[in-house]
Design a protein around this motif. Sequence first.
Motif, PDB file in Angstrom:
ATOM      1  N   UNK A 120      14.271 106.639 137.683  1.00  0.00           N
ATOM      2  CA  UNK A 120      14.976 106.067 136.538  1.00  0.00           C
ATOM      3  C   UNK A 120      14.336 104.730 136.204  1.00  0.00           C
ATOM      4  N   UNK A 121      14.227 104.408 134.933  1.00  0.00           N
ATOM      5  CA  UNK A 121      13.710 103.122 134.475  1.00  0.00           C
ATOM      6  C   UNK A 121      14.739 102.472 133.560  1.00  0.00           C
ATOM      7  N   UNK A 122      15.062 101.219 133.846  1.00  0.00           N
ATOM      8  CA  UNK A 122      15.905 100.401 132.973  1.00  0.00           C
ATOM      9  C   UNK A 122      15.038  99.273 132.425  1.00  0.00           C
ATOM     10  N   UNK A 123      15.149  99.001 131.155  1.00  0.00           N
ATOM     11  CA  UNK A 123      14.338  97.944 130.559  1.00  0.00           C
ATOM     12  C   UNK A 123      15.142  97.178 129.523  1.00  0.00           C
ATOM     13  N   UNK A 124      14.854  95.884 129.435  1.00  0.00           N
ATOM     14  CA  UNK A 124      15.426  95.054 128.379  1.00  0.00           C
ATOM     15  C   UNK A 124      14.293  94.349 127.661  1.00  0.00           C
ATOM     16  N   UNK A 125      14.495  94.093 126.394  1.00  0.00           N
ATOM     17  CA  UNK A 125      13.509  93.367 125.587  1.00  0.00           C
ATOM     18  C   UNK A 125      14.228  92.307 124.783  1.00  0.00           C
ATOM     19  N   UNK A 126      13.591  91.172 124.626  1.00  0.00           N
ATOM     20  CA  UNK A 126      14.118  90.147 123.720  1.00  0.00           C
ATOM     21  C   UNK A 126      12.959  89.501 122.998  1.00  0.00           C
ATOM     22  N   UNK A 127      13.229  89.038 121.786  1.00  0.00           N
ATOM     23  CA  UNK A 127      12.237  88.344 120.979  1.00  0.00           C
ATOM     24  C   UNK A 127      12.881  87.109 120.370  1.00  0.00           C
ATOM     25  N   UNK A 128      12.212  85.979 120.477  1.00  0.00           N
ATOM     26  CA  UNK A 128      12.697  84.713 119.936  1.00  0.00           C
ATOM     27  C   UNK A 128      11.698  84.257 118.877  1.00  0.00           C
ATOM     28  N   UNK A 289       4.753  83.414 125.043  1.00  0.00           N
ATOM     29  CA  UNK A 289       5.323  82.371 124.185  1.00  0.00           C
ATOM     30  C   UNK A 289       4.191  81.640 123.493  1.00  0.00           C
ATOM     31  N   UNK A 290       4.463  81.136 122.281  1.00  0.00           N
ATOM     32  CA  UNK A 290       3.476  80.362 121.532  1.00  0.00           C
ATOM     33  C   UNK A 290       4.191  79.273 120.745  1.00  0.00           C
ATOM     34  N   UNK A 291       3.696  78.035 120.864  1.00  0.00           N
ATOM     35  CA  UNK A 291       4.219  76.879 120.136  1.00  0.00           C
ATOM     36  C   UNK A 291       3.118  76.444 119.183  1.00  0.00           C
ATOM     37  N   UNK A 292       3.381  76.569 117.868  1.00  0.00           N
ATOM     38  CA  UNK A 292       2.364  76.284 116.864  1.00  0.00           C
ATOM     39  C   UNK A 292       2.884  75.282 115.848  1.00  0.00           C
ATOM     40  N   UNK A 293       2.063  74.961 114.871  1.00  0.00           N
ATOM     41  CA  UNK A 293       2.455  74.018 113.831  1.00  0.00           C
ATOM     42  C   UNK A 293       3.615  74.548 113.008  1.00  0.00           C
ATOM     43  N   UNK A 294       3.715  75.866 112.876  1.00  0.00           N
ATOM     44  CA  UNK A 294       4.731  76.460 112.013  1.00  0.00           C
ATOM     45  C   UNK A 294       6.026  76.807 112.728  1.00  0.00           C
ATOM     46  N   UNK A 295       5.957  77.095 114.027  1.00  0.00           N
ATOM     47  CA  UNK A 295       7.177  77.505 114.718  1.00  0.00           C
ATOM     48  C   UNK A 295       6.916  77.947 116.135  1.00  0.00           C
ATOM     49  N   UNK A 296       7.881  78.671 116.675  1.00  0.00           N
ATOM     50  CA  UNK A 296       7.840  79.122 118.070  1.00  0.00           C
ATOM     51  C   UNK A 296       8.084  80.621 118.095  1.00  0.00           C
ATOM     52  N   UNK A 297       7.267  81.330 118.867  1.00  0.00           N
ATOM     53  CA  UNK A 297       7.398  82.772 119.026  1.00  0.00           C
ATOM     54  C   UNK A 297       7.386  83.091 120.518  1.00  0.00           C
ATOM     55  N   UNK A 298       8.306  83.919 120.952  1.00  0.00           N
ATOM     56  CA  UNK A 298       8.336  84.324 122.356  1.00  0.00           C
ATOM     57  C   UNK A 298       8.966  85.700 122.470  1.00  0.00           C
ATOM     58  N   UNK A 299       8.585  86.404 123.518  1.00  0.00           N
ATOM     59  CA  UNK A 299       9.162  87.720 123.779  1.00  0.00           C
ATOM     60  C   UNK A 299       9.035  88.022 125.256  1.00  0.00           C
TER      61      UNK A 299
END
Length: 356
Positions: A120-128, A289-299
């Motif tokens: 069995x595999x359980x997985x969670x995903x999140x994106x910010x 994760x990435x911190x740039x001039x325009x914003x922040x992206x993470x997952x």
Amino acid sequence: MSVSACNALTARWAASAPAPVFAAAGVYPLLALLASVADGPARAELLRVAPTPLALPVRGALGIWTRDRVPLTLEWASRSDPRLTGDPSVDGPLLDAWAATHTGGLVPAMPVTVGPDTGLVLASALAVVTDWPQPFSGGVMRPLSGPWAGRRLASLHRRTTELDALRVVAGPLTLLTVAGSGDIDVVLCTGDGTPGSVLSAAVGAPAVAGPERSAGHVTGPGVVAAEVDADDDVPELVVKVPRFTASATHDLLATPDVFGLAAAATVGTFPGISPVDLRVGAARQQAVAAFSAEGFRAAAVTATALVPVAFRPPRARKLRLTVTFDRPFGYLAVHRPTGLVLVAGWITDPEPARAR
């Protein structure tokens, strides 16, 4: 209670093994789910870490895949996704596609591998994803001292009159809140302690009542106050931070006590899933994760693979405040209304500046 419990998990994880990026908010939902179906010592340990469910305030998903060879309870059978075949060439692409879909391609593959023994595999995903209402400008940072002395780094900087974004709390610990869109803030933090102590202290700082210096007379790590010539007398805050991207893969079973998985990884069991004794054979997270001039992206994608116990596979002149993050520093992506820390990390290797 779930927010405070998840933040406590973030603090413990930070203290035990700070990394460029990790997301306790991606692990917690799986731990709470396992706690709801576990029995014996495994249930007790899991409940101490994740006593109540957590509804993520950002884009997230939960996936469940099972094998035909593992009998399921009626409730669990109704929750599972398409069945695993036991063939990695078939199951691997299925799971990888799920990870990519639910993180917008930021995490293209599932952090656990599946094989014939996987039940069995359980997985969670999140994106910010958040954008800065006031973008940063690009530049170059050349630290004169510290671990980055002599390096030429890609820098982001901006000026603002919102001095309240900067705080220094007991420690001393410098916190800078970068407000973003969609109720997401990113808190940059630096201090004189170890990476683990600084980052774990930053997680608890918003809720800690105690000595705190207002921005008008701040002195703290990375902060310089000076009187400068200017066209007006309105105080301003200058922020300088290196642009960074970060990725990390975490083996949660390397420190099972942090996640309440010690018993779950050895004796099981999970009668809420199946009458067959199962244990957690693998638990891993892939985070970016990435911190740039325009914003922040993470997952982050977190996955646990459960196997029948019998198999037992191996474990794997005006006031100007300038805050400069020119040495290793931490960050927290925080859901503003609840205070839930979604993603955190400790940056030791930021991006170099482009060659001229």
